[in-house]
Design a protein around this motif. Sequence first.
Motif, mmCIF file in Angstrom:
data_model
loop_
_atom_site.group_PDB
_atom_site.id
_atom_site.type_symbol
_atom_site.label_atom_id
_atom_site.label_comp_id
_atom_site.label_asym_id
_atom_site.label_seq_id
_atom_site.Cartn_x
_atom_site.Cartn_y
_atom_site.Cartn_z
ATOM 1 N N LEU A 372 0.835 -1.196 0.000
ATOM 2 C CA LEU A 372 0.000 0.000 0.000
ATOM 3 C C LEU A 372 0.873 1.250 0.000
ATOM 4 C CD1 LEU A 372 -2.786 -1.033 2.546
ATOM 5 C CD2 LEU A 372 -2.672 -1.405 0.072
ATOM 6 N N ARG A 373 1.990 1.214 0.686
ATOM 7 C CA ARG A 373 2.957 2.335 0.675
ATOM 8 C C ARG A 373 3.508 2.517 -0.731
ATOM 9 N NH1 ARG A 373 7.388 5.048 3.485
ATOM 10 N NH2 ARG A 373 9.426 4.265 2.824
ATOM 11 N N ARG A 374 3.844 1.394 -1.382
ATOM 12 C CA ARG A 374 4.348 1.461 -2.752
ATOM 13 C C ARG A 374 3.251 1.974 -3.701
ATOM 14 N NH1 ARG A 374 5.491 -3.388 -3.044
ATOM 15 N NH2 ARG A 374 7.628 -3.243 -2.271
ATOM 16 N N THR A 375 2.020 1.562 -3.451
ATOM 17 C CA THR A 375 0.904 2.012 -4.286
ATOM 18 C C THR A 375 0.699 3.512 -4.141
ATOM 19 O OG1 THR A 375 -0.186 -0.134 -4.130
ATOM 20 C CG2 THR A 375 -1.569 1.747 -4.692
ATOM 21 N N ALA A 376 0.758 4.028 -2.897
ATOM 22 C CA ALA A 376 0.582 5.464 -2.675
ATOM 23 C C ALA A 376 1.672 6.253 -3.387
ATOM 24 C CB ALA A 376 0.603 5.760 -1.178
ATOM 25 N N ARG A 377 2.903 5.766 -3.332
ATOM 26 C CA ARG A 377 3.999 6.469 -4.010
ATOM 27 C C ARG A 377 3.799 6.449 -5.514
ATOM 28 N NH1 ARG A 377 6.712 9.246 -6.400
ATOM 29 N NH2 ARG A 377 8.991 9.552 -6.342
ATOM 30 N N THR A 378 3.293 5.346 -6.046
ATOM 31 C CA THR A 378 3.055 5.254 -7.486
ATOM 32 C C THR A 378 1.954 6.215 -7.915
ATOM 33 O OG1 THR A 378 3.726 2.920 -7.452
ATOM 34 C CG2 THR A 378 2.441 3.668 -9.346
ATOM 35 N N ILE A 379 0.892 6.322 -7.104
ATOM 36 C CA ILE A 379 -0.188 7.258 -7.422
ATOM 37 C C ILE A 379 0.333 8.691 -7.427
ATOM 38 C CG2 ILE A 379 -2.370 8.222 -6.585
ATOM 39 C CD1 ILE A 379 -3.096 5.418 -5.602
ATOM 40 N N LEU A 380 1.184 9.021 -6.443
ATOM 41 C CA LEU A 380 1.779 10.362 -6.414
ATOM 42 C C LEU A 380 2.535 10.651 -7.700
ATOM 43 C CD1 LEU A 380 3.073 10.545 -2.721
ATOM 44 C CD2 LEU A 380 1.388 12.070 -3.756
ATOM 45 N N ALA A 381 3.309 9.668 -8.168
ATOM 46 C CA ALA A 381 4.066 9.859 -9.409
ATOM 47 C C ALA A 381 3.126 10.055 -10.586
ATOM 48 C CB ALA A 381 4.977 8.663 -9.644
ATOM 49 N N GLU A 382 2.044 9.281 -10.608
ATOM 50 C CA GLU A 382 1.075 9.405 -11.711
ATOM 51 C C GLU A 382 0.377 10.761 -11.695
ATOM 52 O OE1 GLU A 382 -1.373 6.027 -11.004
ATOM 53 O OE2 GLU A 382 -0.043 4.626 -12.047
ATOM 54 N N LEU A 383 0.222 11.354 -10.499
ATOM 55 C CA LEU A 383 -0.389 12.679 -10.384
ATOM 56 C C LEU A 383 0.570 13.794 -10.780
ATOM 57 C CD1 LEU A 383 -2.319 12.273 -6.990
ATOM 58 C CD2 LEU A 383 -3.283 12.257 -9.302
ATOM 59 N N GLY A 384 1.856 13.439 -10.950
ATOM 60 C CA GLY A 384 2.851 14.430 -11.359
ATOM 61 C C GLY A 384 3.738 14.918 -10.245
ATOM 62 N N CYS A 385 3.729 14.260 -9.103
ATOM 63 C CA CYS A 385 4.570 14.676 -7.968
ATOM 64 C C CYS A 385 6.047 14.531 -8.323
ATOM 65 C CB CYS A 385 4.225 13.837 -6.741
ATOM 66 S SG CYS A 385 5.236 14.197 -5.297
ATOM 67 N N PRO A 386 6.861 15.590 -8.136
ATOM 68 C CA PRO A 386 8.306 15.493 -8.416
ATOM 69 C C PRO A 386 8.958 14.405 -7.554
ATOM 70 C CG PRO A 386 7.639 17.779 -8.123
ATOM 71 C CD PRO A 386 6.472 16.954 -7.708
ATOM 72 N N ASP A 387 9.974 13.761 -8.110
ATOM 73 C CA ASP A 387 10.632 12.661 -7.390
ATOM 74 C C ASP A 387 11.187 13.105 -6.044
ATOM 75 O OD1 ASP A 387 10.055 10.760 -9.251
ATOM 76 O OD2 ASP A 387 11.995 10.880 -10.285
ATOM 77 N N SER A 388 11.800 14.273 -5.993
ATOM 78 C CA SER A 388 12.400 14.727 -4.732
ATOM 79 C C SER A 388 11.333 14.882 -3.649
ATOM 80 C CB SER A 388 13.141 16.043 -4.939
ATOM 81 O OG SER A 388 12.275 17.025 -5.497
ATOM 82 N N VAL A 389 10.151 15.366 -4.030
ATOM 83 C CA VAL A 389 9.064 15.519 -3.063
ATOM 84 C C VAL A 389 8.513 14.151 -2.673
ATOM 85 C CG1 VAL A 389 6.798 16.536 -2.621
ATOM 86 C CG2 VAL A 389 8.475 17.772 -4.009
ATOM 87 N N GLY A 390 8.321 13.284 -3.685
ATOM 88 C CA GLY A 390 7.802 11.947 -3.411
ATOM 89 C C GLY A 390 8.706 11.160 -2.472
ATOM 90 N N GLU A 391 10.025 11.244 -2.689
ATOM 91 C CA GLU A 391 10.964 10.532 -1.827
ATOM 92 C C GLU A 391 10.979 11.126 -0.424
ATOM 93 O OE1 GLU A 391 12.757 7.599 -2.836
ATOM 94 O OE2 GLU A 391 11.042 7.959 -4.146
ATOM 95 N N SER A 392 10.795 12.431 -0.330
ATOM 96 C CA SER A 392 10.726 13.075 0.977
ATOM 97 C C SER A 392 9.475 12.637 1.728
ATOM 98 C CB SER A 392 10.746 14.592 0.811
ATOM 99 O OG SER A 392 10.727 15.235 2.059
ATOM 100 N N ILE A 393 8.350 12.481 1.025
ATOM 101 C CA ILE A 393 7.121 11.990 1.643
ATOM 102 C C ILE A 393 7.325 10.579 2.180
ATOM 103 C CG2 ILE A 393 4.769 11.206 1.114
ATOM 104 C CD1 ILE A 393 4.517 13.647 -0.750
#
Length: 430
Positions: A372-393
């Motif tokens: 589920l953590r991996r799924t949330a990160r993937t959804i963030l990427a699909e929404l356009g979240c920058p990698d640096s922000v996604g990794e910080s989250i």
Amino acid sequence: MLRHFDARAAKSLSPGQHIIISNYPGLRLTATATTRTWVYRYKSPIDSRMRQTALGHWPAMSFPAAIVAWEKLKADREKGIDHALVVKTNRQEKRKVEETKSLIDVENAYTVRVLCDEYLQGHVNQHRAKKGRTEIARMFNTMLGEVSNLPASSITRSIAFNLIQSYATSSPVQAGKLRCELGAAWDYAIDSGRLPETVANWWRLILRGKIRSKGKTIEGVKIGTAKRVLTEMEVAELIEWLPNFTKPLEDVLTLYLWTACRGAEIVSMAGSDIYEKNGQVWWSIPKHKTKNSRHEKATDQRVPLYGRALAIVKRRKLLFGDSYLFPMRDRSSHIQQKYITEQVFYRQPYSKIRPNLNRPRLTVTHWAPHDLRRTARTILAELGCPDSVGESILGHMLPGVVGTYNRHQYDTEKQEWLKRLSDHLEGLVA
């Protein structure tokens, strides 16, 4: 110098004085404060150096007995034998044998078990979290077998290979972990001087890159090592199904999706970690609760809360105050991440644990909480979240020079993208 031995002259010698008997070259009687000693002084036939050797103490050794001993040593010298050098060499060899035996005894006493215990006490218990300490101790207690009693310095490449290979086929992940920890334990022993620098650390050299996980097998079908990411349709279906779990389980799994945090961080959440600033509710995860706790440059992780995550935290904080928000029944600690994983597996349709006991079975299958953590990160990427922000989250430390020079915490960006994630998840359910 006397031509013949005189007992009265011998008795009258002061400490440091000696009598030379002229008829017997090299024979003398030397005096100390307590003894009179017959000595044969001569030039070595081997290296021409002056040496001397004691024959015995007077009067226990009489003058005639001293002459007999002198004649024997004189004859040996004429044959090219340096008696004092022989005695010295024998003494040195005896000392070397004793030192070697002592060293062997020490090495035999320093077994693999002792080495591993010192590594646990001196390093692991000082720098690893409780979960890691417990797991490493368990591996050493259950997986070393007969190797545990062998002298650490006697471990050969073959012994190391056979031990790791015995687990590599059936439990490759465990085999890899054991190999890694034994390699670290050997490094620790060499660094501390408990093992000589000449001892090879075979654990570092054997089976490098050759131990690979084959992935899970479910109902006889190999699932492999693929990382599971739920589709948006599966996420919506799962969110609708979550109320079939107990309330703590439902809340933990919801927080996985709404925050993308680690399970260990979620279950250890305390009411004292929650605060409000400028109208925004934050969950501040103390550094020691994060996976980055051992890194000097790591900091507390701040997570803005939205939607269902915010509702869960507020509700549980009303129930438990500043204590753990997911406590065990006796309130002594919090529930464990492992418990969440077990309960999810227990409700999978293929779970054979207590098969006769009816319970709701998951309709979205073949997943674990961490997915589920991996799924949330993937959804963030699909929404356009920058990698640096996604990794910080996610709470990841940025790698390389980026992590060294970029110390920005991305709090504003986290607010934006976790709000978007919450809205998107609600949209999926709607």
